[in-house]
Every structure is written in C-alpha cells, then in structure tokens.
Design a protein around this motif. Sequence first.
Motif, PDB file in Angstrom:
ATOM      1  N   GLY A  82       0.824  -1.202   0.000  1.00  0.00           N
ATOM      2  CA  GLY A  82       0.000   0.000   0.000  1.00  0.00           C
ATOM      3  C   GLY A  82       0.854   1.246   0.000  1.00  0.00           C
ATOM      4  O   GLY A  82       1.567   1.504   0.970  1.00  0.00           O
ATOM      5  N   LYS A 110       1.206   2.639   3.636  1.00  0.00           N
ATOM      6  CA  LYS A 110       0.237   2.056   4.566  1.00  0.00           C
ATOM      7  C   LYS A 110       0.982   1.654   5.820  1.00  0.00           C
ATOM      8  O   LYS A 110       2.061   1.078   5.762  1.00  0.00           O
ATOM      9  N   PHE A 115      -1.917   5.650   7.582  1.00  0.00           N
ATOM     10  CA  PHE A 115      -0.819   5.851   6.650  1.00  0.00           C
ATOM     11  C   PHE A 115       0.228   6.735   7.292  1.00  0.00           C
ATOM     12  O   PHE A 115      -0.051   7.467   8.242  1.00  0.00           O
TER      13      PHE A 115
END
Length: 175
Positions: A82, A110, A115
């Motif tokens: 991510g 991520k 985040f």
Amino acid sequence: MSDTAALVERLARRVEQLEDTLAIQQLITTYGPAVDSGSAEAVGALWTEDGVYDVDSGAYRGRAEIQAMVRSDAHQGLIHRGCGHLLDPLNIRVDGDTAVVTCHSQLVLKADKGFRVARVTANRWELVRSEGRWAVTLRVARVLDGGDEARELLASGVHPPTAPILHPGATDFLS
C-alpha cells in the motif's frame, strides 16, 4: 498590423501557453497513478527514450531502466503493501519547446494504523516538446532532509512571475 490582428496574435500566444501548461500538468500528474498501479509502460512513456530519473538512491537512464524500476521487487513490494506517490501543485515554466517543473512529492505508505509519510522530496523535471508531444528528459528528486541539495533544487525553480497576476474583472490581459 491592425489592432484586431495584434489582439488575435497575442491571444493565440496566450492560448498556446495555457495548452502547453495543461499538457505538462497532465503528463507530470500521470506519474503517481501510473507508478502506484505498476503501469511500467505508462511510466516509461512519460520520458524521452534517453530520459533520466535521478533519485537520491541512484539514477535510471532510459525508458527501459525506468520501466525496470517500476517492475522491481522493491517497488512491487511498496505497491502490494500500500503506497501513494503524491505531487503538490506544479510550478511550470515553459520556454518555447522546453519546460522546467518544480514541485514537492511525498511517498505515503500504509502503516499499522492508517498511513505515514515515508519521505518528502524536492523535484525538478526538465521537459522537451518533440513531434507535438511533451516528454521528460530529466527528473531529479532529492529528499528534504535539511541538506543544501534539496533546497537548492527547489530554489533553482523559483522565479518571480513573468506574467501579471490578474484579478477578477481585470482587462489588461488584452494589452
């Protein structure tokens, strides 16, 4: 030359400048979605055949190396865990068939909870128009770590505006 002809010529130059600026903006802002989706061909197509991406961890020379960077295990690992490559608004300077873009970028990863910003970089993009299309010849990206190099990279793209800033209702763009 008549006043009308001169006006049309000035407006045509301004429209061309706007079209160039928009085309460059669209090209540069394609980078994030293309690199985050792993679209190596799309990323490579942003550069000229011999274009260079010079990041602080190394340089990628030519489309093939840039595409290989996107396909690399390291980059694919970022994608699959991510990530997002985000660019701030672009400072675009067009000079005929060349242009320079200065901006910041962030790599957002991520994390366990939400985040986190993994890095913020200063960027200088050099572009050329060839066969009616803009392409990157050089991108230099340096981490904003307090050192001189990244600040100098940003400073090299900062110039006073060459065109007047117009306010609503202003008509001096016709002069």
